[in-house]
Design a protein around this motif. Structure first.
Motif, PDB file in Angstrom:
ATOM      1  N   TYR A 139       0.990  -1.421  -0.017  1.00 26.23           N
ATOM      2  CA  TYR A 139      -0.450  -0.077  -0.475  1.00 26.23           C
ATOM      3  C   TYR A 139       1.108   1.579   0.030  1.00 26.23           C
ATOM      4  CZ  TYR A 139       1.068   0.796   4.878  1.00 26.23           C
ATOM      5  OH  TYR A 139       1.062   0.689   5.662  1.00 26.23           O
ATOM      6  N   GLY A 140       2.587   1.154  -0.273  1.00 27.14           N
ATOM      7  CA  GLY A 140       2.562   1.945   0.353  1.00 27.14           C
ATOM      8  C   GLY A 140       4.616   1.827   0.128  1.00 27.14           C
ATOM      9  N   ARG A 141       4.890   2.818   0.394  1.00 23.74           N
ATOM     10  CA  ARG A 141       6.928   2.661   0.603  1.00 23.74           C
ATOM     11  C   ARG A 141       7.245   4.130   1.588  1.00 23.74           C
ATOM     12  NH1 ARG A 141       9.423   5.120  -3.929  1.00 23.74           N
ATOM     13  NH2 ARG A 141      11.262   3.194  -4.280  1.00 23.74           N
ATOM     14  N   ALA A 142       8.743   3.781   1.700  1.00 22.53           N
ATOM     15  CA  ALA A 142       8.902   4.489   3.107  1.00 22.53           C
ATOM     16  C   ALA A 142      10.099   4.322   3.584  1.00 22.53           C
ATOM     17  CB  ALA A 142       8.093   4.468   4.912  1.00 22.53           C
ATOM     18  N   PRO A 143      11.208   5.483   3.643  1.00 19.81           N
ATOM     19  CA  PRO A 143      12.582   5.014   4.074  1.00 19.81           C
ATOM     20  C   PRO A 143      12.664   4.460   5.312  1.00 19.81           C
ATOM     21  CG  PRO A 143      12.302   7.210   4.477  1.00 19.81           C
ATOM     22  CD  PRO A 143      10.708   6.699   3.683  1.00 19.81           C
ATOM     23  N   ASP A 144      13.778   3.524   5.408  1.00 18.92           N
ATOM     24  CA  ASP A 144      14.015   3.571   6.822  1.00 18.92           C
ATOM     25  C   ASP A 144      15.036   3.094   6.578  1.00 18.92           C
ATOM     26  OD1 ASP A 144      13.410   2.399   9.568  1.00 18.92           O
ATOM     27  OD2 ASP A 144      13.250   0.481   8.905  1.00 18.92           O
ATOM     28  N   ALA A 145      16.044   3.508   8.440  1.00 23.32           N
ATOM     29  CA  ALA A 145      17.473   3.697   8.627  1.00 23.32           C
ATOM     30  C   ALA A 145      17.341   3.265  10.215  1.00 23.32           C
ATOM     31  CB  ALA A 145      17.919   4.887   8.718  1.00 23.32           C
ATOM     32  N   TRP A 146      19.068   2.520  10.631  1.00 24.59           N
ATOM     33  CA  TRP A 146      19.264   1.837  11.232  1.00 24.59           C
ATOM     34  C   TRP A 146      20.916   2.301  11.989  1.00 24.59           C
ATOM     35  CZ3 TRP A 146      16.424  -0.929   8.172  1.00 24.59           C
ATOM     36  CH2 TRP A 146      17.085  -1.961   7.924  1.00 24.59           C
ATOM     37  N   ASP A 147      21.165   1.785  13.108  1.00 25.39           N
ATOM     38  CA  ASP A 147      22.326   1.252  13.322  1.00 25.39           C
ATOM     39  C   ASP A 147      22.999   0.016  12.607  1.00 25.39           C
ATOM     40  OD1 ASP A 147      22.984   4.583  12.812  1.00 25.39           O
ATOM     41  OD2 ASP A 147      22.639   4.726  15.047  1.00 25.39           O
ATOM     42  N   GLU A 148      24.226  -0.633  12.230  1.00 25.33           N
ATOM     43  CA  GLU A 148      24.146  -1.496  12.517  1.00 25.33           C
ATOM     44  C   GLU A 148      25.990  -1.564  12.680  1.00 25.33           C
ATOM     45  OE1 GLU A 148      23.471  -5.090  12.870  1.00 25.33           O
ATOM     46  OE2 GLU A 148      22.243  -3.384  12.192  1.00 25.33           O
ATOM     47  N   GLU A 149      26.410  -2.639  13.618  1.00 26.00           N
ATOM     48  CA  GLU A 149      27.670  -2.334  14.247  1.00 26.00           C
ATOM     49  C   GLU A 149      28.556  -3.782  13.218  1.00 26.00           C
ATOM     50  OE1 GLU A 149      30.574  -4.410  18.144  1.00 26.00           O
ATOM     51  OE2 GLU A 149      28.274  -3.827  17.951  1.00 26.00           O
ATOM     52  N   ALA A 151      32.343  -5.136  11.626  1.00 27.65           N
ATOM     53  CA  ALA A 151      32.996  -7.239  12.419  1.00 27.65           C
ATOM     54  C   ALA A 151      34.116  -5.801  12.884  1.00 27.65           C
ATOM     55  CB  ALA A 151      33.154  -7.608  10.643  1.00 27.65           C
ATOM     56  N   ASP A 152      34.392  -4.483  12.599  1.00 24.43           N
ATOM     57  CA  ASP A 152      35.676  -3.712  13.329  1.00 24.43           C
ATOM     58  C   ASP A 152      34.969  -3.245  14.407  1.00 24.43           C
ATOM     59  OD1 ASP A 152      34.131  -2.094  12.412  1.00 24.43           O
ATOM     60  OD2 ASP A 152      36.042  -0.997  11.014  1.00 24.43           O
ATOM     61  N   GLY A 153      33.410  -3.418  14.653  1.00 20.79           N
ATOM     62  CA  GLY A 153      33.150  -2.660  15.770  1.00 20.79           C
ATOM     63  C   GLY A 153      32.699  -1.007  15.580  1.00 20.79           C
ATOM     64  N   SER A 154      32.710  -0.670  14.236  1.00 23.26           N
ATOM     65  CA  SER A 154      32.561   0.470  14.630  1.00 23.26           C
ATOM     66  C   SER A 154      30.850   0.549  13.601  1.00 23.26           C
ATOM     67  CB  SER A 154      33.605   1.127  12.567  1.00 23.26           C
ATOM     68  OG  SER A 154      33.151   0.255  11.782  1.00 23.26           O
ATOM     69  N   ILE A 155      30.331   1.761  13.856  1.00 22.79           N
ATOM     70  CA  ILE A 155      28.621   1.808  13.819  1.00 22.79           C
ATOM     71  C   ILE A 155      29.338   1.986  12.491  1.00 22.79           C
ATOM     72  CG2 ILE A 155      26.852   2.583  15.013  1.00 22.79           C
ATOM     73  CD1 ILE A 155      27.753   0.065  16.421  1.00 22.79           C
ATOM     74  N   ARG A 156      27.893   1.644  12.020  1.00 27.89           N
ATOM     75  CA  ARG A 156      27.287   2.032  10.316  1.00 27.89           C
ATOM     76  C   ARG A 156      25.957   2.666  10.291  1.00 27.89           C
ATOM     77  NH1 ARG A 156      31.502  -1.347   8.016  1.00 27.89           N
ATOM     78  NH2 ARG A 156      33.594  -0.586   8.258  1.00 27.89           N
ATOM     79  N   ARG A 157      24.989   3.539  10.239  1.00 31.43           N
ATOM     80  CA  ARG A 157      24.538   4.125   8.947  1.00 31.43           C
ATOM     81  C   ARG A 157      23.789   3.324   8.031  1.00 31.43           C
ATOM     82  NH1 ARG A 157      20.030   5.309  13.181  1.00 31.43           N
ATOM     83  NH2 ARG A 157      18.920   6.543  11.501  1.00 31.43           N
ATOM     84  N   HIS A 158      22.797   2.416   8.048  1.00 31.92           N
ATOM     85  CA  HIS A 158      22.271   1.358   7.349  1.00 31.92           C
ATOM     86  C   HIS A 158      21.358   2.133   7.038  1.00 31.92           C
ATOM     87  CE1 HIS A 158      21.336  -2.056   4.906  1.00 31.92           C
ATOM     88  NE2 HIS A 158      20.148  -1.819   5.507  1.00 31.92           N
ATOM     89  N   GLU A 159      20.593   2.683   5.531  1.00 28.34           N
ATOM     90  CA  GLU A 159      19.234   3.220   5.291  1.00 28.34           C
ATOM     91  C   GLU A 159      18.635   2.468   3.877  1.00 28.34           C
ATOM     92  OE1 GLU A 159      20.290   6.624   3.903  1.00 28.34           O
ATOM     93  OE2 GLU A 159      21.360   7.742   6.158  1.00 28.34           O
ATOM     94  N   THR A 160      17.036   2.504   3.544  1.00 32.12           N
ATOM     95  CA  THR A 160      16.816   1.780   3.207  1.00 32.12           C
ATOM     96  C   THR A 160      15.546   2.086   2.493  1.00 32.12           C
ATOM     97  OG1 THR A 160      16.666  -1.056   2.547  1.00 32.12           O
ATOM     98  CG2 THR A 160      15.808   0.023   4.014  1.00 32.12           C
TER      99      THR A 160
END
Length: 169
Positions: A139-149, A151-160
């Motif tokens: 019925y629609g589309r929407a962006p989503d995002a979250w922080d993922e750790e 393998a090297d322990g850094s935090i990366r933002r995942h956007e989709t």
């Protein structure tokens, strides 16, 4: 000297059951995502204790979770929103996702609600096909995002971008 080993495929059927996910289950859920993700699932269990969400586990006879996912009752008015659905990768396409979604839908019905909603990433056609087979319609589309750790322990933002689906129960 040579040896020859034949491998034969044998189907094994094991009973599974659905129950609430418990804090003690979290170490056994490392397959579901990064350490950051598992910590987030732990936080959601506090919301489950408060009655805001249900968080379910499909478990083996040894009571180990092989599929997990939640239903949020506050995300959308009049609906239960399924989220964080995951099946152990080695056991995908065995019916566990279907069992998990159906159990989540029953929890929604048990709350007196008649609509289920979820979002699936556009680049996850297998999951979308499952939800559509189970009667969900876009019925629609929407962006989503979250922080993922990483393998090297850094935090990366995942956007989709996600497709929003719903089903009348």
């Amino acid at each position: 000297m040579s040896t020859h080993h034949e491998t034969a495929e044998t189907a094994v059927t094991l009973p599974v059951h659905v129950r609430d996910l418990l804090p003690a289950d979290l170490p056994a859920c490392a397959w579901s995502g990064s350490a950051t993700h598992v910590r987030h699932v732990g936080h959601e269990l506090t919301r489950a204790a408060a009655g805001e969400v249900d968080y379910l586990a499909v478990c083996t006879p040894a009571d180990l979770p092989v599929a997990i996912g939640g239903v949020d009752y506050r995300a959308s008015e009049g609906a239960g929103t399924l989220w964080q659905l995951a099946v152990m990768p080695a056991l995908q396409s065995c019916g566990l996702g279907t069992l998990l979604v159906r159990a989540a839908e029953q929890r929604i019905r048990d709350r007196g609600l008649r609509r289920a909603e979820l979002a699936v990433e556009e680049d996850n056609p297998r999951a979308r096909a499952l939800y559509e087979r189970l009667g969900y319609r876009a019925y629609g589309r929407a962006p989503d995002a979250w922080d993922e750790e990483a393998a090297d322990g850094s935090i990366r933002r995942h956007e989709t971008m996600c497709v929003l689906l719903r089903k009348s129960l």
